[in-house]
Structure formats: C-alpha cells, structure tokens
Write a protein that holds these residues in place. Structure first.
Motif, PDB file in Angstrom:
ATOM      1  N   THR A 108       0.440  -1.281  -0.172  1.00 16.12           N
ATOM      2  CA  THR A 108       0.128   0.381  -0.578  1.00 16.12           C
ATOM      3  C   THR A 108       0.994   0.930  -0.009  1.00 16.12           C
ATOM      4  N   THR A 109       1.964   1.049   0.677  1.00 21.83           N
ATOM      5  CA  THR A 109       2.703   2.669   0.862  1.00 21.83           C
ATOM      6  C   THR A 109       4.101   2.005   0.260  1.00 21.83           C
ATOM      7  N   ASN A 110       4.871   1.393   0.555  1.00 23.14           N
ATOM      8  CA  ASN A 110       6.078   0.667  -0.045  1.00 23.14           C
ATOM      9  C   ASN A 110       5.870  -0.255  -1.085  1.00 23.14           C
ATOM     10  N   GLY A 149       0.586  -3.358   7.903  1.00 25.10           N
ATOM     11  CA  GLY A 149       0.786  -2.597   7.004  1.00 25.10           C
ATOM     12  C   GLY A 149       0.135  -1.391   7.003  1.00 25.10           C
ATOM     13  N   GLY A 150       0.155  -0.938   5.683  1.00 19.20           N
ATOM     14  CA  GLY A 150      -0.172   0.803   5.561  1.00 19.20           C
ATOM     15  C   GLY A 150      -1.446   0.781   5.660  1.00 19.20           C
ATOM     16  N   GLY A 178      -1.658   1.328   8.756  1.00 19.59           N
ATOM     17  CA  GLY A 178      -1.210   3.193   9.246  1.00 19.59           C
ATOM     18  C   GLY A 178      -1.910   3.905   9.151  1.00 19.59           C
ATOM     19  N   GLU A 179      -2.496   3.570   8.000  1.00 19.82           N
ATOM     20  CA  GLU A 179      -3.194   5.748   7.271  1.00 19.82           C
ATOM     21  C   GLU A 179      -3.925   5.718   8.232  1.00 19.82           C
ATOM     22  N   ASP A 187      -2.161   7.688  10.973  1.00 23.20           N
ATOM     23  CA  ASP A 187      -2.269   8.950  10.526  1.00 23.20           C
ATOM     24  C   ASP A 187      -3.046   9.606  10.605  1.00 23.20           C
ATOM     25  N   GLU A 236       2.986  11.898  10.063  1.00 23.55           N
ATOM     26  CA  GLU A 236       3.503  10.235   9.177  1.00 23.55           C
ATOM     27  C   GLU A 236       5.031   9.644  10.650  1.00 23.55           C
ATOM     28  N   LYS A 248       4.944   9.722  14.002  1.00 24.90           N
ATOM     29  CA  LYS A 248       4.450   8.534  14.211  1.00 24.90           C
ATOM     30  C   LYS A 248       5.539   7.656  14.283  1.00 24.90           C
ATOM     31  N   CYS A 249       6.337   7.811  13.374  1.00 26.68           N
ATOM     32  CA  CYS A 249       7.315   7.147  13.081  1.00 26.68           C
ATOM     33  C   CYS A 249       8.891   7.274  14.202  1.00 26.68           C
ATOM     34  N   SER A 288       8.370   6.217  17.480  1.00 31.12           N
ATOM     35  CA  SER A 288       8.800   5.142  17.878  1.00 31.12           C
ATOM     36  C   SER A 288       9.976   4.520  18.026  1.00 31.12           C
ATOM     37  N   GLY A 327       5.123  -5.263   8.225  1.00 32.85           N
ATOM     38  CA  GLY A 327       4.922  -4.423   8.013  1.00 32.85           C
ATOM     39  C   GLY A 327       5.244  -3.493   8.669  1.00 32.85           C
ATOM     40  N   GLY A 328       5.816  -2.121   8.494  1.00 34.65           N
ATOM     41  CA  GLY A 328       5.703  -0.564   8.308  1.00 34.65           C
ATOM     42  C   GLY A 328       5.741  -0.443  10.120  1.00 34.65           C
ATOM     43  N   MET A 329       4.477  -0.327  10.660  1.00 24.03           N
ATOM     44  CA  MET A 329       3.655  -0.632  11.412  1.00 24.03           C
ATOM     45  C   MET A 329       3.991  -1.335  12.671  1.00 24.03           C
ATOM     46  N   MET A 332       5.752   0.009  14.870  1.00 21.16           N
ATOM     47  CA  MET A 332       5.611   1.336  17.023  1.00 21.16           C
ATOM     48  C   MET A 332       5.292   0.136  18.158  1.00 21.16           C
TER      49      MET A 332
HETATM   50  P1  AMP Z   1       3.660  -0.966   5.108  1.00 18.55           P
HETATM   51  O1  AMP Z   1       2.157  -0.926   4.487  1.00 18.55           O
HETATM   52  O2  AMP Z   1       4.588  -2.536   5.289  1.00 18.55           O
HETATM   53  O3  AMP Z   1       5.138  -0.773   3.711  1.00 18.55           O
HETATM   54  O4  AMP Z   1       3.825  -0.247   5.979  1.00 18.55           O
HETATM   55  C1  AMP Z   1       3.554   0.678   5.841  1.00 18.55           C
HETATM   56  C2  AMP Z   1       3.237   1.335   6.946  1.00 18.55           C
HETATM   57  O5  AMP Z   1       3.741   1.623   8.156  1.00 18.55           O
HETATM   58  C3  AMP Z   1       3.220   2.953   6.732  1.00 18.55           C
HETATM   59  O6  AMP Z   1       2.035   3.541   7.601  1.00 18.55           O
HETATM   60  C4  AMP Z   1       4.417   3.780   7.820  1.00 18.55           C
HETATM   61  O7  AMP Z   1       3.916   4.895   7.942  1.00 18.55           O
HETATM   62  C5  AMP Z   1       4.089   2.650   8.513  1.00 18.55           C
HETATM   63  N1  AMP Z   1       5.606   2.777   9.501  1.00 18.55           N
HETATM   64  C6  AMP Z   1       6.590   2.614   8.814  1.00 18.55           C
HETATM   65  N2  AMP Z   1       8.005   2.491   9.286  1.00 18.55           N
HETATM   66  C7  AMP Z   1       7.191   3.037  11.318  1.00 18.55           C
HETATM   67  C8  AMP Z   1       7.751   3.598  12.061  1.00 18.55           C
HETATM   68  N3  AMP Z   1       9.167   3.268  12.309  1.00 18.55           N
HETATM   69  N4  AMP Z   1       6.696   3.093  13.109  1.00 18.55           N
HETATM   70  C9  AMP Z   1       5.191   3.732  12.643  1.00 18.55           C
HETATM   71  N5  AMP Z   1       5.140   3.125  11.497  1.00 18.55           N
HETATM   72  C10 AMP Z   1       5.896   2.660  10.916  1.00 18.55           C
END
Ligand code: AMP
Length: 515
Positions: free
Chosen positions: A11-13, A195-196, A224-225, A228, A262, A265-266, A269, A336-338, A341
């Motif tokens: 979704t995000t990357n 994830g996002g 994550g959205e 945010d 965003e 939030k990051c 963490s 997933g990036g979230m 947290m």
């Molecule tokens: P993904 O879909 O796996 O790429 O996850 C992306 C989501 O993870 C987005 O909402 C980002 O803002 C969030 N994200 C990435 N790095 C971090 C972090 N260090 N702390 C909290 N959220 C993060």
C-alpha cells in the motif's frame, strides 16, 4: 530461462527480490533504495514519476499524486472503503461505467490496476537494470484478506506492466516462507502483518519442509493510514483551537499535515517526544499562521488506543480457527512498517503472551518470501512445499436470503467442492446463482462476487430438479463456479474473475498506453 521476480506490491511501499545462487536478494532501485514508495505522480505536462520522486511532489501537487491505490483496487465506487477514501485522499476518485472506483488526474482516467501497473513497471525495471536483461515473469503478493476481485485486479495490474503473473501469494504466507527458509526445526508460527492499509494475522505450521497456513484472519480497513488520520485529526483540532482556522478543506495544508503526522508517528517509535512544525499553514487577517507543537509517545498512544484494541479480535479468531492455543505458538513474526510502533509490539506481547521475533526486516520479508516462491516455480528452490488457504467462505444465496457455504474458510487451496440444490417453484426453468464470499448467515451481508443464470431446466414439481453447484479455487485464490442440471447435463459457469474488473478491451488499452 529468464528470472522470475518476487514483488511485494505494498500500500505504502513496494519491494522486489530474486533468488541468486540459491539465496534471496532484495534489489535496490535506481535511487539506491531497497523499497520504493507505491506512489505515482503526474506533472502538468503529463510526465509521470513513480516512487520517491512522486512522493516528493505530493505536497506541491496533491491532486496529481496518486497513492494508497491498493486500498481502491477491486473496490466498487459504492463501497464503504471508497466512500472513506474519497473523504481522505486529495486526488479525484470517480465511478467507472462498471461501478468500479477509478481515479481522474488532469482530465485522464485510470483504473487502480493501471496505477498499480506503473508501480510494478518500476519494480520490473529495477530487476532489469540489475540483470541487464528483460524480465517478464513475477510472483506478486496480496493481503490474505483480499477477495477475488482484488486478486484478479492485481493480476491484471501485472499484465498491464508487461509481466506474466506466475502466482499470486498471500503476504503472510510469503513472510512465513522467508522465515522458515533453510530452517530445519518444525514450528508453529504466527505472522502478524500490520501495514499501511490492512491488517492480517495467520497461523502457519512448518513441518518437514511443508509450509501450511492453517488459519488466517484480518481487517481490510485497519492500517497505518488510520493511525496517521488519528494524528492528523488531532492536529486539525489543535490548529483550529489556536487560530480559529479550519484547514480541513485545504488540500495542500492537509497533505502537509498528513506527512507531518506520519513522520511524527514513525519518530515516536524510537523517541518518546517529537516536535511538529508547519510554518505558514494558513493565512488570516493577522498574517501567516504556523502550527508548532510537541507530541509525546504517551499522547500518541492515547490517540490510537482504539485502533490498537482492534488488533485483538482477529488474532483470537485466527488461533481459534487454527485450533491452536497461544502456548502452542513458537514464534510471532512481525511484518509491515506499523509493527515498529512500540504500542503495537506491546499489544502483540499481551495477546500472545510472548515477545515477537525480531530477526527479519518487516519491510523486506514479504518480497523475500515472494522470491522464494519464484524460486520454487523456476526450479531453483526445491525443498519447500507451500499449502495456502482460502481466507473466506464461498457459497451461494438460497431461499430466504440465506448463505449456503460450499467451500469453508481456511480450506487449503487449490480446492474444489460441490453441493446439490433444487428449485423452490413448480415448473421453474431458470435458477439464478449469486456467488458470495463471507461468513454471515444472511446472504445479502456477504460480498457478492458475481451472478449468473442456469436456464433450460425441464418443467417439474418444485424440489425435484437436481442442480449441482461446484466451486473451484486455483492456486492464486481465484474462483470459478459452475452450475449443472443433472438431468439435462446443461451447464453454466462463470470465472468470477471476469465479472468484476477490467473488460478485455480496457485491459488491452491499458497495456498499449503503458508500453
Ligand atoms: P507497509 O504497508 O508494510 O509498507 O507499511 C507502511 C506503514 O508502516 C505506513 O503506515 C508507515 O507510516 C508505517 N511505518 C513505517 N515505519 C514506521 C515506524 N518506524 N514506526 C511506525 N510506523 C511505521
């Protein structure tokens, strides 16, 4: 034979990986990054950027910068998700003639499949730059909770990008493959993927080189959205309280606030305090107005408390469906990036009673898994077998708006099953088959995947005709349904994938436009 690449279309990357000399390798893009923002930017002169460059133009050109397209893929315009996204995304979402959600940029319309294809093309290019040869085949991952329309739409995106999609695999399954690759020990694993845009949790068993997903559950509307958004709403309120100015309709201000939310939030963490500074956010008769405030991790945790609570139920359901207690779980894999947290990690520990595994990179693990699947298909990796499951029950509508499941959720795929039905009226010559996906007893509350008619049933007393309805799910999770009158052997079928999504003309046009 040319390489098959593994792509995590996030979704995000997004991220691309391959198997090189038997080992997974994540490929850096032309800017040197191992992940690429899933963002497409269009300039006034219709030039197109994908990735970091598109992300950079988002603030100055919000209406021409398309992101989060994965949340829109395979969604009807009338769906709750599209409705939500129309309120929160700065670019224009429109209804296509078939009822799907498309986007409009600078007078041109694009399907979400075509936008996703632009991201996929960048991933393809990344691999081609690395190998110095054309790449034409890929494995692409999707959230386990993606329904049929969303899976088919993802496949179409690959086709538009010039890729033959050899397999669609579920993201958590890919993560489990990456975790278990070259590991001897049998274990029960939970893959927790936030994830996002989406949340998935899966229970996977690794036994003697066989990866079996035994249950999967999740929430398509939690990611994550939403975190945010919670911060952004707080910032809007604070700015209004301090200045009396409501910037919630100002697209450029909103885009800056979203990015600041965003980033905060990051940062929180790793830090316990951060500052948000947005000079010149608005102008009134007193001159330019700035937003400047501190945000602590504790404050953030309060803002997102309800979202984090929502992680609990899907985990309980997945464990229950798998017939596994939390004590049986050997490892919890974060994806997933979230999951970076701290509050999310604490919640995981609370739910499963143990600390999650930290050994894999949550941004890359899905692409690595996809590359292992590519290696299996390409014959470079032999020793693993992957058994995936269907995440939702599939069936049809019967009298009284009841849902009659034919394939139960968490059945290992590929699979097929059939059930017999009959008519409800004497001399009924036609039955209409509504194909549904979901878990609710009332048929109309499940997702309608498609409908078709079986005609030519010979006139008979009601209840006498024998109509066999068969469902088949292939290894990509895509569904085909057949209905047959056993007396006349008349058969009707639909490949559900062709029901929703692009017509073959539209697909062809998109391929031409993106060559
Ligand atoms: P993904 O879909 O796996 O790429 O996850 C992306 C989501 O993870 C987005 O909402 C980002 O803002 C969030 N994200 C990435 N790095 C971090 C972090 N260090 N702390 C909290 N959220 C993060």
């Amino acid at each position: 034979m040319s390489k098959i690449i593994g792509i995590d279309l996030g979704t995000t990357n997004s991220c691309v990986a391959v198997i090189e000399s038997g080992e997974p390798l994540v490929l850096p893009n032309s800017e040197g990054s191992r992940t690429t923002p899933s963002i497409v930017g269009f300039t006034e002169s219709d030039e197109r950027f994908v990735g970091q460059q598109a992300k950079r133009q988002a603030i100055v050109n919000p209406e021409r910068t398309v992101y989060d397209i994965k949340r829109l893929i395979g969604q009807k315009f009338s769906s709750a998700m599209t409705n939500h996204l129309r309120k929160t995304l700065p670019f224009n979402i429109i209804e296509h003639t078939n009822g799907d959600s498309w986007v409009e940029v600078g007078g041109n319309t694009y399907s979400p499949q075509e936008i996703s294809a632009m991201v996929l093309r960048k991933m393809k290019q990344t691999a081609e730059d690395y190998f110095g040869e054309e790449i034409s085949e890929a494995v692409i991952t999707v959230p386990a909770y993606f329904n049929d329309a969303q899976r088919q739409a993802t496949k179409d995106a690959g086709t538009i990008a010039g890729l033959t999609v050899r397999r669609i695999i579920n993201e958590p399954t890919a993560a489990a493959l990456a975790y278990g690759y070259n590991k001897e020990r049998d274990s029960t694993l939970v893959v927790f993927d936030l994830g996002g845009g989406t949340f998935d949790v899966s229970v996977v068993q690794l036994r003697g080189g066989v990866f079996e997903v035994i249950a999967t559950c999740g929430d398509n509307h939690l990611g994550g959205e939403d975190f945010d958004r919670a911060i952004l709403d707080f910032l809007l309120q604070r700015f209004k309280a301090e200045t009396g100015i409501d910037v919630s309709e100002d697209k450029m201000a909103l885009q800056r606030l979203k990015e600041a939310a965003e980033n905060a939030k990051c940062e929180l963490s790793t830090l316990t305090e951060t500052n948000i500074n947005l000079p010149f956010l608005a102008v009134d008769d007193q001159g330019p107005r700035h937003l400047s405030l501190g945000l602590s991790r504790a404050q953030l945790n309060d803002l997102v408390y309800d979202l984090v609570e929502r992680l609990e139920d899907p985990c309980a359901t997945a464990l229950r469906d798998a017939g596994v207690s939390k004590n049986d779980v050997d490892d919890i894999l974060l994806v997933g990036g979230m999951t970076r947290m701290p509050l999310v990690q604490e919640k995981v520990e609370e739910i499963f009673g143990k600390r999650p595994h930290k050994g894999v990179n949550p941004d890359e693990v899905v692409a690595v898994g996809a590359s292992i699947q590519s290696g299996i298909l390409g014959g470079e990796v032999r020793e693993v077998i992957l058994l995936d499951v269907t995440p939702m029950s599939l069936g049809i509508r019967v009298a009284g708006d009841r849902f009659s499941p034919i394939i139960q959720k968490n059945t290992t795929i590929p699979t097929r099953a059939s059930k017999k039905f009959t008519t409800t009226e004497t001399n009924q010559e036609i039955v209409s088959i509504d194909v549904l996906q979901g878990e609710v007893e009332r048929a109309s509350e499940n997702k309608l995947l498609g409908m078709f008619h079986l005609t030519g049933i010979p006139p008979m007393e009601k209840g006498l005709p024998r109509i066999r309805v068969s469902f088949e799910i292939d290894a990509d999770g895509i569904v085909k349904v057949t209905a047959m009158d056993e007396k006349t052997q008349t058969e009707q079928s639909i490949a559900v994938e062709s029901y929703s999504g692009l017509s073959s003309d539209e697909l062809q046009r998109a391929i031409e436009r993106n060559k």
